[in-house]
Design a protein around this motif. Structure first.
Motif, PDB file in Angstrom:
ATOM      1  N   VAL A  55       0.848  -1.198   0.000  1.00 17.58           N
ATOM      2  CA  VAL A  55       0.000   0.000   0.000  1.00 17.58           C
ATOM      3  C   VAL A  55       0.881   1.244   0.000  1.00 17.58           C
ATOM      4  O   VAL A  55       1.866   1.314   0.749  1.00 17.58           O
ATOM      5  CB  VAL A  55      -0.920   0.001   1.245  1.00 17.58           C
ATOM      6  CG1 VAL A  55      -1.680   1.321   1.360  1.00 17.58           C
ATOM      7  CG2 VAL A  55      -1.892  -1.170   1.207  1.00 17.58           C
ATOM      8  N   ASP A  56       0.514   2.212  -0.841  1.00 21.72           N
ATOM      9  CA  ASP A  56       1.218   3.494  -0.816  1.00 21.72           C
ATOM     10  C   ASP A  56       0.839   4.224   0.473  1.00 21.72           C
ATOM     11  O   ASP A  56      -0.347   4.444   0.725  1.00 21.72           O
ATOM     12  CB  ASP A  56       0.819   4.325  -2.039  1.00 21.72           C
ATOM     13  CG  ASP A  56       1.608   5.621  -2.133  1.00 21.72           C
ATOM     14  OD1 ASP A  56       2.329   5.797  -3.112  1.00 21.72           O
ATOM     15  OD2 ASP A  56       1.512   6.466  -1.208  1.00 21.72           O
ATOM     16  N   PRO A  57       1.831   4.598   1.291  1.00 26.42           N
ATOM     17  CA  PRO A  57       1.504   5.165   2.604  1.00 26.42           C
ATOM     18  C   PRO A  57       0.875   6.551   2.535  1.00 26.42           C
ATOM     19  O   PRO A  57       0.324   7.024   3.528  1.00 26.42           O
ATOM     20  CB  PRO A  57       2.864   5.225   3.309  1.00 26.42           C
ATOM     21  CG  PRO A  57       3.869   5.248   2.205  1.00 26.42           C
ATOM     22  CD  PRO A  57       3.281   4.494   1.063  1.00 26.42           C
ATOM     23  N   HIS A  58       0.957   7.197   1.398  1.00 26.96           N
ATOM     24  CA  HIS A  58       0.394   8.550   1.286  1.00 26.96           C
ATOM     25  C   HIS A  58      -0.944   8.550   0.551  1.00 26.96           C
ATOM     26  O   HIS A  58      -1.890   9.204   0.964  1.00 26.96           O
ATOM     27  CB  HIS A  58       1.385   9.469   0.576  1.00 26.96           C
ATOM     28  CG  HIS A  58       2.726   9.475   1.231  1.00 26.96           C
ATOM     29  ND1 HIS A  58       2.920   9.983   2.489  1.00 26.96           N
ATOM     30  CD2 HIS A  58       3.928   8.986   0.835  1.00 26.96           C
ATOM     31  CE1 HIS A  58       4.192   9.830   2.839  1.00 26.96           C
ATOM     32  NE2 HIS A  58       4.819   9.224   1.852  1.00 26.96           N
ATOM     33  N   SER A  59      -1.000   7.817  -0.540  1.00 21.46           N
ATOM     34  CA  SER A  59      -2.209   7.869  -1.367  1.00 21.46           C
ATOM     35  C   SER A  59      -3.186   6.746  -1.057  1.00 21.46           C
ATOM     36  O   SER A  59      -4.330   6.794  -1.495  1.00 21.46           O
ATOM     37  CB  SER A  59      -1.818   7.794  -2.852  1.00 21.46           C
ATOM     38  OG  SER A  59      -1.416   6.470  -3.173  1.00 21.46           O
ATOM     39  N   ALA A  60      -2.751   5.719  -0.335  1.00 23.35           N
ATOM     40  CA  ALA A  60      -3.561   4.522  -0.057  1.00 23.35           C
ATOM     41  C   ALA A  60      -3.745   3.651  -1.313  1.00 23.35           C
ATOM     42  O   ALA A  60      -4.508   2.693  -1.269  1.00 23.35           O
ATOM     43  CB  ALA A  60      -4.919   4.850   0.560  1.00 23.35           C
ATOM     44  N   GLU A 109     -10.491   3.531  -3.424  1.00 28.29           N
ATOM     45  CA  GLU A 109     -10.264   4.982  -3.410  1.00 28.29           C
ATOM     46  C   GLU A 109      -8.785   5.293  -3.207  1.00 28.29           C
ATOM     47  O   GLU A 109      -8.076   4.536  -2.533  1.00 28.29           O
ATOM     48  CB  GLU A 109     -11.056   5.627  -2.269  1.00 28.29           C
ATOM     49  CG  GLU A 109     -12.542   5.689  -2.519  1.00 28.29           C
ATOM     50  CD  GLU A 109     -13.266   6.440  -1.413  1.00 28.29           C
ATOM     51  OE1 GLU A 109     -12.606   7.133  -0.607  1.00 28.29           O
ATOM     52  OE2 GLU A 109     -14.503   6.313  -1.358  1.00 28.29           O
ATOM     53  N   VAL A 110      -8.351   6.413  -3.763  1.00 31.68           N
ATOM     54  CA  VAL A 110      -7.000   6.900  -3.472  1.00 31.68           C
ATOM     55  C   VAL A 110      -7.071   8.380  -3.137  1.00 31.68           C
ATOM     56  O   VAL A 110      -7.980   9.091  -3.564  1.00 31.68           O
ATOM     57  CB  VAL A 110      -6.015   6.692  -4.654  1.00 31.68           C
ATOM     58  CG1 VAL A 110      -5.739   5.230  -4.880  1.00 31.68           C
ATOM     59  CG2 VAL A 110      -6.519   7.348  -5.915  1.00 31.68           C
ATOM     60  N   VAL A 111      -6.109   8.804  -2.356  1.00 32.16           N
ATOM     61  CA  VAL A 111      -6.018  10.212  -1.986  1.00 32.16           C
ATOM     62  C   VAL A 111      -5.255  10.935  -3.088  1.00 32.16           C
ATOM     63  O   VAL A 111      -4.206  10.454  -3.528  1.00 32.16           O
ATOM     64  CB  VAL A 111      -5.257  10.366  -0.648  1.00 32.16           C
ATOM     65  CG1 VAL A 111      -5.108  11.831  -0.270  1.00 32.16           C
ATOM     66  CG2 VAL A 111      -5.947   9.579   0.447  1.00 32.16           C
TER      67      VAL A 111
END
Lengths: 443, 165
Positions: free
Chosen positions: A69-74, A132-134
């Motif tokens: 998992v990308d720790p910033h964008s999820a 979803e992503v940030v």
């Protein structure tokens, strides 16, 4: 397919990954991963720490699924992997061992996590998990443009000193790296000595570490970059220096000059400086901030270190061609004041000024030759070329690092506030500027 | 069939896996290929003999396919703060529709997980995105745990829980 190098930030372990495997009877298993290491665009390595169900399954059937998992964008990805082999030594293993020590320290698992091997997997597929992503703001720095600017700056250096100062200034200006140093390999002793640094209260120029000690020493020994994002006690400076010196049985003057370093260093990046596949030194950056350096920083510093190594060779060669032997021009010795005692110990070429340690090794033998010529012949002007030919100085024939040693020596004289200095007077030339009479003592 | 065995999970285990822990599940697909998905909530039956884990059907499609084919599932629950980790396995798993109140359970789980991860620097926005799932996409995997293992890193990792068969 999503390319592995485009999701490297997900492999930093900020959000722990998971691995799913199946037993031969179809029983699934799922476990947490402490480490997923990017190897290249088609391979990752996972840490093998315990003989557990995951390992048993993988040895029976090589297929695994790993989620990251990308720790910033999820952004969430699933990798389909095929186990290939396990490495229990070499650069990848050592890199993962150092990184695991940092992870263990960060997660309170020191003494629990122990790397038995690096399991290499081929990446068969990468799936973006629907979700979803940030939306993130643009990145603060574009590493490629930073790299270009820093690289261009290096091209303008006329000598090693300029090269090193441009590099350290470039790292600060273009990469916001405020704490960095360059160490050179002392080919004779298998040690590294600091030749330039930036961002420390004491420059630490002249400080030494042994190959294999600390993150810098391990990266140098293995010839591989190592990057950690959390403090790793096992590889910290204090311990590295202590253990290295204890092992080599050397005490005393090695610790006279402490290695510079942040007391609360969390992120560390050690990059070998190579010239024609040969280790010539190390570039090291650190930060008190956790997870400060990413894969892109590592790529950029590896590229800069490559340019640095090549530039060192080119500069050395051009100086050899361009340097002239200076005809000694004796100067009258009309100095006043109390004589400074220059004491030289032949066993390790260490030099003390009025009892205070100055330098040792090759730089010590260079200094001795300069002082002797000054005392005996009144010679003040010297050239690199004559030093290279001087039988009293035992320089290696290839890659002598003479310039690095002169930088080191000049810097040490300034830092010790010594009554004599080395000043550049031209290309490959310098002058020994003496302020008080010198009294040479051979011990 | 009435179950004469005592449940594997005690009250503390049930509370642990129903709390703010990360949930990840695996199943096996044809050919021995594993499938992997993240859970978005967990509910334990009052008698603790069965466990219900919620998933987004779209993101967990592979895992659900494996469950439908074989009934076998493995689910790992881990507390990010303590690293306490528990794995449950079952071989009678069924994919079911959610029950009344499950959407609220998922929302509560998400809120609790946001709070648990905040001290570690994970933004609320990020954690909510990671666990986001439309209500009409939610499904339940219902199963009877037949084995349970502690996977907390350390010398006891992999040991069956007391009472596990």
């Amino acid at each position: 397919m999503v390319r592995l190098e485009s999701i490297r930030d997900c492999l930093e372990g900020v959000v722990p990954g998971n691995i799913a495997t199946c037993a031969p009877d179809g029983t699934p298993n799922v476990a947490y991963l402490s480490q997923v290491q990017f190897v290249d665009s088609e391979h990752v390595a996972l840490s093998y720490q315990f003989f557990n169900t995951t390992r048993r399954n993988i040895l029976a059937s090589p297929y695994a699924r790993v989620s990251v998992v990308d720790p910033h964008s999820a952004a969430h990805y699933r990798l389909s992997l095929q186990y290939l082999r396990t490495e229990d030594s070499g650069p990848l293993f050592e890199t993962m061992k150092v990184r695991l020590a940092g992870i263990a320290s960060h997660t309170g698992m020191s003494g629990v996590f122990r790397l038995l091997g690096s399991d290499i997997y081929r990446v068969l597929d990468i799936e973006k998990v629907p979700g979803e992503v940030v939306v993130l703001p643009p990145v603060h720095r574009n590493r490629l443009s930073s790299l270009r600017a820093c690289s261009e700056s290096l091209c303008g250096a006329a000598d090693l000193e300029g090269l090193l100062s441009r590099l350290l200034a470039g790292l600060a200006r273009h990469f916001d790296i405020e704490h960095a140093m360059v160490l050179m390999l002392d080919e004779t002793g298998g040690r590294l000595y600091t030749v330039a640094s930036r961002g420390y209260p004491n420059s630490g120029v002249g400080s030494e570490i042994a190959l294999g000690d600390g993150i810098i020493g391990v990266a140098a020994r293995e010839g591989t970059p190592i990057r950690i994002g959390h403090f790793a006690a096992e590889y910290s400076y204090g311990r590295a220096i202590r253990s290295g010196l204890e092992q080599s049985g050397v005490r005393g003057i090695e610790t006279e000059i402490p290695l510079p370093g942040l007391p609360a260093s969390c992120s560390q990046l050690a990059v070998p400086v190579m010239a024609c596949h040969t280790l010539v030194g190390m570039l090291y950056a650190e930060s008190a901030q956790e997870l400060r350096f990413g894969y892109d920083d590592e790529d950029a510093l590896v590229t800069l270190a490559g340019q640095l190594g090549a530039a060192m060779r080119v500069l050395q060669h051009s100086h050899e061609v361009g340097e002239e032997i200076v005809v000694a021009d004796p100067m009258p010795l009309l100095l006043r004041g109390q004589a400074v005692t220059v004491r030289h110990y032949a066993e390790n070429d260490s030099v003390f000024l009025d009892g205070d340690y100055l330098i040792k090794g090759v730089a010590g033998s260079i200094f001795l030759a300069l002082v002797r010529d000054y005392v005996e012949k009144g010679q003040m002007d010297f050239s690199n070329r004559e030093l290279r030919l001087d039988p009293r100085i035992r320089l290696p024939e290839i890659s002598d690092n003479l310039e690095a040693r002169l930088i080191l020596l000049a810097r040490r004289l300034v830092e010790r506030d010594a009554p004599l200095r080395i000043e550049k007077t031209g290309r490959g030339r310098f002058r020994l500027r003496v302020q008080r009479p010198l009294s040479l003592v051979q011990a | 069939m009435p179950n004469s065995f005592a449940p594997i999970l005690d009250g503390a285990h049930a509370e642990f896996i129903s709390g703010a822990v990360s949930i990840n599940a695996a199943s096996c697909r044809p050919g021995g290929f594993p499938a992997l998905a993240r859970g978005v909530g967990c509910r334990v039956a009052d008698d603790r003999r069965s466990v219900n884990v919620l998933f987004g059907a779209t993101a967990a499609a592979d895992v659900l396919d494996g469950v439908r084919r074989s009934g076998a599932i493995a689910i790992v629950f881990s507390d990010p703060g303590t690293h306490r980790t528990l794995q449950l396995k079952g071989d009678d798993a069924l994919v079911l529709r959610i029950e009344c109140g499950d959407e609220h359970l998922v929302a509560r789980y998400r809120d609790a997980f946001v709070a648990v991860l905040a001290p570690y620097g994970h933004t609320e926005e990020m954690v909510r995105a990671l666990l986001a799932c439309p209500v009409d996409d939610l499904v339940v995997v219902h199963f009877t745990p037949t084995s349970a293992f502690s996977q907390t890193p350390g010398p006891h990792a992999g040991e069956p829980l007391a009472g596990a068969r």
